[in-house]
Design a protein around this motif. Structure first.
Motif, PDB file in Angstrom:
ATOM      1  N   THR A 156       0.826  -1.212   0.000  1.00 19.77           N
ATOM      2  CA  THR A 156       0.000   0.000   0.000  1.00 19.77           C
ATOM      3  C   THR A 156       0.860   1.262   0.000  1.00 19.77           C
ATOM      4  O   THR A 156       0.495   2.273  -0.607  1.00 19.77           O
ATOM      5  CB  THR A 156      -0.945   0.013   1.219  1.00 19.77           C
ATOM      6  N   VAL A 157       2.000   1.195   0.672  1.00 21.17           N
ATOM      7  CA  VAL A 157       2.937   2.327   0.665  1.00 21.17           C
ATOM      8  C   VAL A 157       3.523   2.494  -0.731  1.00 21.17           C
ATOM      9  O   VAL A 157       3.679   3.622  -1.232  1.00 21.17           O
ATOM     10  CB  VAL A 157       4.038   2.118   1.717  1.00 21.17           C
ATOM     11  N   GLY A 160       0.995   4.171  -2.802  1.00 24.58           N
ATOM     12  CA  GLY A 160       0.924   5.585  -2.456  1.00 24.58           C
ATOM     13  C   GLY A 160       2.069   6.374  -3.060  1.00 24.58           C
ATOM     14  O   GLY A 160       1.884   7.501  -3.537  1.00 24.58           O
ATOM     15  N   LEU A 161       3.261   5.775  -3.069  1.00 19.82           N
ATOM     16  CA  LEU A 161       4.401   6.450  -3.676  1.00 19.82           C
ATOM     17  C   LEU A 161       4.207   6.569  -5.185  1.00 19.82           C
ATOM     18  O   LEU A 161       4.527   7.607  -5.771  1.00 19.82           O
ATOM     19  CB  LEU A 161       5.697   5.694  -3.375  1.00 19.82           C
ATOM     20  N   TYR A 164       2.036   9.444  -5.847  1.00 14.39           N
ATOM     21  CA  TYR A 164       2.775  10.691  -5.659  1.00 14.39           C
ATOM     22  C   TYR A 164       3.661  10.974  -6.864  1.00 14.39           C
ATOM     23  O   TYR A 164       3.703  12.112  -7.368  1.00 14.39           O
ATOM     24  CB  TYR A 164       3.617  10.613  -4.386  1.00 14.39           C
ATOM     25  N   ALA A 178       7.656  12.782  -0.246  1.00 16.56           N
ATOM     26  CA  ALA A 178       6.791  11.603  -0.255  1.00 16.56           C
ATOM     27  C   ALA A 178       6.852  10.881   1.084  1.00 16.56           C
ATOM     28  O   ALA A 178       5.828  10.407   1.595  1.00 16.56           O
ATOM     29  CB  ALA A 178       7.190  10.669  -1.388  1.00 16.56           C
ATOM     30  N   LEU A 182       3.671  10.063   3.454  1.00 16.61           N
ATOM     31  CA  LEU A 182       3.306   8.669   3.701  1.00 16.61           C
ATOM     32  C   LEU A 182       3.770   8.165   5.065  1.00 16.61           C
ATOM     33  O   LEU A 182       3.519   7.010   5.419  1.00 16.61           O
ATOM     34  CB  LEU A 182       3.886   7.786   2.594  1.00 16.61           C
ATOM     35  N   ASP A 183       4.455   9.027   5.822  1.00 13.96           N
ATOM     36  CA  ASP A 183       4.901   8.702   7.177  1.00 13.96           C
ATOM     37  C   ASP A 183       5.789   7.459   7.210  1.00 13.96           C
ATOM     38  O   ASP A 183       5.602   6.554   8.034  1.00 13.96           O
ATOM     39  CB  ASP A 183       3.692   8.501   8.104  1.00 13.96           C
ATOM     40  N   ARG A 184       6.721   7.417   6.299  1.00 17.34           N
ATOM     41  CA  ARG A 184       7.693   6.329   6.236  1.00 17.34           C
ATOM     42  C   ARG A 184       9.056   6.921   5.898  1.00 17.34           C
ATOM     43  O   ARG A 184       9.153   8.036   5.394  1.00 17.34           O
ATOM     44  CB  ARG A 184       7.315   5.285   5.171  1.00 17.34           C
ATOM     45  N   LEU A 189      10.434   3.542   1.662  1.00 19.14           N
ATOM     46  CA  LEU A 189       9.675   3.803   0.441  1.00 19.14           C
ATOM     47  C   LEU A 189      10.334   3.133  -0.758  1.00 19.14           C
ATOM     48  O   LEU A 189       9.667   2.503  -1.589  1.00 19.14           O
ATOM     49  CB  LEU A 189       9.570   5.304   0.185  1.00 19.14           C
TER      50      LEU A 189
END
Length: 264
Positions: A156-157, A160-161, A164, A178, A182-184, A189
């Motif tokens: 899912t991350v 999301g990337l 972006y 990013a 995405l809080d990573r 990532l």
């Protein structure tokens, strides 16, 4: 001897030099200094600790700590490559550990640093950002002296990337932004994206920009304008990547494209 500041975030200076029978006086930097030696050997005093580096080792000198540098007595010279990295490259609570254990053998890390140097004469910022994140992560593990705890890649991350990257394809793309969204971490990532899509974020962006450039070239847009509209620094940057992907430069790509005959 050569020094330059590449047009990428995070790197204050790159310095390559061959030093013969010379001793640097005591001094300090406001950056993290990453040092590899390609020939000979260097000795240096970091605070009150004595260290050295040869071809097999990687050294890191923390910001704000006084040090010197001089060739080992055995060789009388050294040829080095330095990266001066912004103070945010590593957490400042690792400064003490870097003073105590400044130099260590790590073939994979040394190869990664050497490969980064090779790309800094004509750098792609996203590529450099990926590489710096991986290098920083490995330094953290070495300085903390414990096995790396690596978070499993997250599909899912990765998705999301990709969203972006697609949304910023022709503008400024930074993994730092990013990662904040995405809080990573940047390294996480990159791992997640590469595992899911079998391509790095940098390679994905370049490929998508090349696809867009092909469409614009076939529409008759001049290469210089295509470069500006697809997120490349300039026409030379477009040409380098376009030729690698398509096998011919952009100016030739659409040169033979048949124009529609005008009606009578």
């Amino acid at each position: 001897m050569v020094a330059w500041r590449p047009a990428v975030p995070g790197i204050s200076e790159v310095f390559h030099a061959r030093i013969v029978n010379y001793e640097y006086p005591k001094h300090c930097h406001d950056t993290w200094t990453v040092l590899i030696v390609d020939d000979g050997a260097i000795r240096y005093d970091l605070d009150t600790r004595h260290h050295g580096a040869v071809g097999r080792t990687v050294s890191i000198l923390p910001p704000g700590v006084v040090h010197n540098g001089y060739p080992s007595r055995r060789t009388g010279h050294f040829r080095k490559r330095n990266l001066y990295l912004d103070s945010g490259f590593l957490p400042l609570d690792l400064v003490g550990r870097a003073v105590d254990g400044s130099s260590f053998e790590d073939a994979a890390l040394r190869a990664a640093i050497g490969a980064l140097h090779d790309r800094l004469t004509a750098p792609d910022p996203l590529d450099v950002e990926e590489r710096l994140a991986a290098i920083a992560e490995r330094f953290r593990h070495r300085l903390l002296r414990r096995p790396p705890v690596v978070r499993d890649p997250e599909p899912t991350v990765a998705d999301g990337l990709r969203d972006y990257l697609d949304g910023h394809l022709t503008g400024d793309v930074t993994l730092k932004n990013a990662a904040h969204l995405l809080d990573r971490s940047v390294a996480h990532l990159v791992r997640s994206f590469t595992r899911r899509y079998r391509i790095s974020p940098h390679a994905y962006v370049i490929g998508a920009r090349i696809d867009l450039a092909r469409k614009l070239l076939l529409d008759g847009v001049p290469p210089a304008r295509v470069a500006a509209e697809t997120g490349f620094h300039d026409q030379a940057h477009l040409t380098r990547h376009f030729t690698r992907h398509v096998s011919i430069p952009p100016g030739r790509y659409a040169a033979g494209y048949p124009k529609a005959a005008s009606g009578s």
